[in-house]
Design an enzyme around this catalytic site. Sequence first.
Site, PDB file in Angstrom:
ATOM      1  CD  GLU A  18      -3.204   0.516   0.218  1.00 38.03           C
ATOM      2  OE1 GLU A  18      -2.689   1.602  -0.127  1.00 38.03           O
ATOM      3  OE2 GLU A  18      -4.374   0.212  -0.040  1.00 38.03           O
ATOM      4  NE  ARG A 103      -5.786  -2.535   9.064  1.00 40.02           N
ATOM      5  CZ  ARG A 103      -5.543  -1.963   7.893  1.00 40.02           C
ATOM      6  NH1 ARG A 103      -5.040  -0.731   7.855  1.00 40.02           N
ATOM      7  NH2 ARG A 103      -5.815  -2.590   6.751  1.00 40.02           N
ATOM      8  CG  ASN A 105      -6.751   1.462   5.295  1.00 38.37           C
ATOM      9  OD1 ASN A 105      -5.813   0.660   5.366  1.00 38.37           O
ATOM     10  ND2 ASN A 105      -7.538   1.536   4.244  1.00 38.37           N
ATOM     11  CG  ASN A 151      -8.736   2.265   0.640  1.00 41.74           C
ATOM     12  OD1 ASN A 151      -7.568   2.610   0.589  1.00 41.74           O
ATOM     13  ND2 ASN A 151      -9.110   0.999   0.784  1.00 41.74           N
ATOM     14  CG  ASP A 201      -7.510  -0.424  -2.288  1.00 39.20           C
ATOM     15  OD1 ASP A 201      -7.068   0.437  -1.509  1.00 39.20           O
ATOM     16  OD2 ASP A 201      -7.419  -1.640  -2.044  1.00 39.20           O
TER      17      ASP A 201
END
Length: 294
Positions: A18, A103, A105, A151, A201
């Site tokens: 990522e 969490r 991101n 995202n 994404d």
Amino acid sequence: MSKPTIDCVQKADAQLGETPLWDAARGVLWWIDIERPTLWRLDLATGKASALEQPGTYLGSLALTRSGRHLIARDLSLLLLDPGTGATEPFAETPGEAMPDTRLNDGRVDAKGRLWIGTMDNGLTDGRGGFYRVDPDGAVAAIFGDVIVSNGIAFDPDGRHMYFTDTRRYITYRLTLDASGERVENREIFADYSATGDRPDGACVDADGCLWQAFFGGGKVVRYARDGRIDREIALPVSNPTCLCFGGRDLRTLFVTSATKFLTPDQLAAEPLAGSVLAIDGVGQGVPECLFGA
């Protein structure tokens, strides 16, 4: 329009690669493996890659700073990291106590040096996540909640609009900011895949103000014109592209990270580049990455 070339610039088997970021000052590409928490450094001139493993369960995001350090998201904490020594310093905490099993991101820095970052539900089903703005002094402001997987954060060159994707709601939004750029005045649907289950994404914006987005499980990256039409689609040799950025000389290479996560043994055998970093040339030019800090 010329046909793009696609190359593998770093062969890897990232579980969840990522957040590729081009570091123009150092001439290197940084990226992370979220679920095998590792910060990667790729020197394009030499082809040498080096890894800096991190403690914790997840390394959710990465931002470059004006001081030369990195701002990293480890689980629910933000830390400043010296990429030379690996030393870290606590910077800020996001309010995750009220939302267990979440969490940090995806995140991105705006033109005024502020980080916009989201949290996500580790189970990928519930709206436990939220979206936050983190100022250079460490103050954290909640923007909105009810997010499953934050995202695709990217800023329009006009400074008044940004993009935000909730991958597991299958929707990308276009947000309008107020005059200060600190608050969201309006949120409208930019692209809706809730009927098909396609998973938009990570994203970035090019010099023409067009949005580039990776599709996890879709094996492609696409470019949206400013009016929301898809005007370019590029098939990739991996099923799970995750995020992308422009970098290299004159910001004319589109780098794409990928993941082995969720792939079956047969799929892994058929996709030797799964989890690697790809480079696409001949698709346009990017804009410099903004740096966190005052």
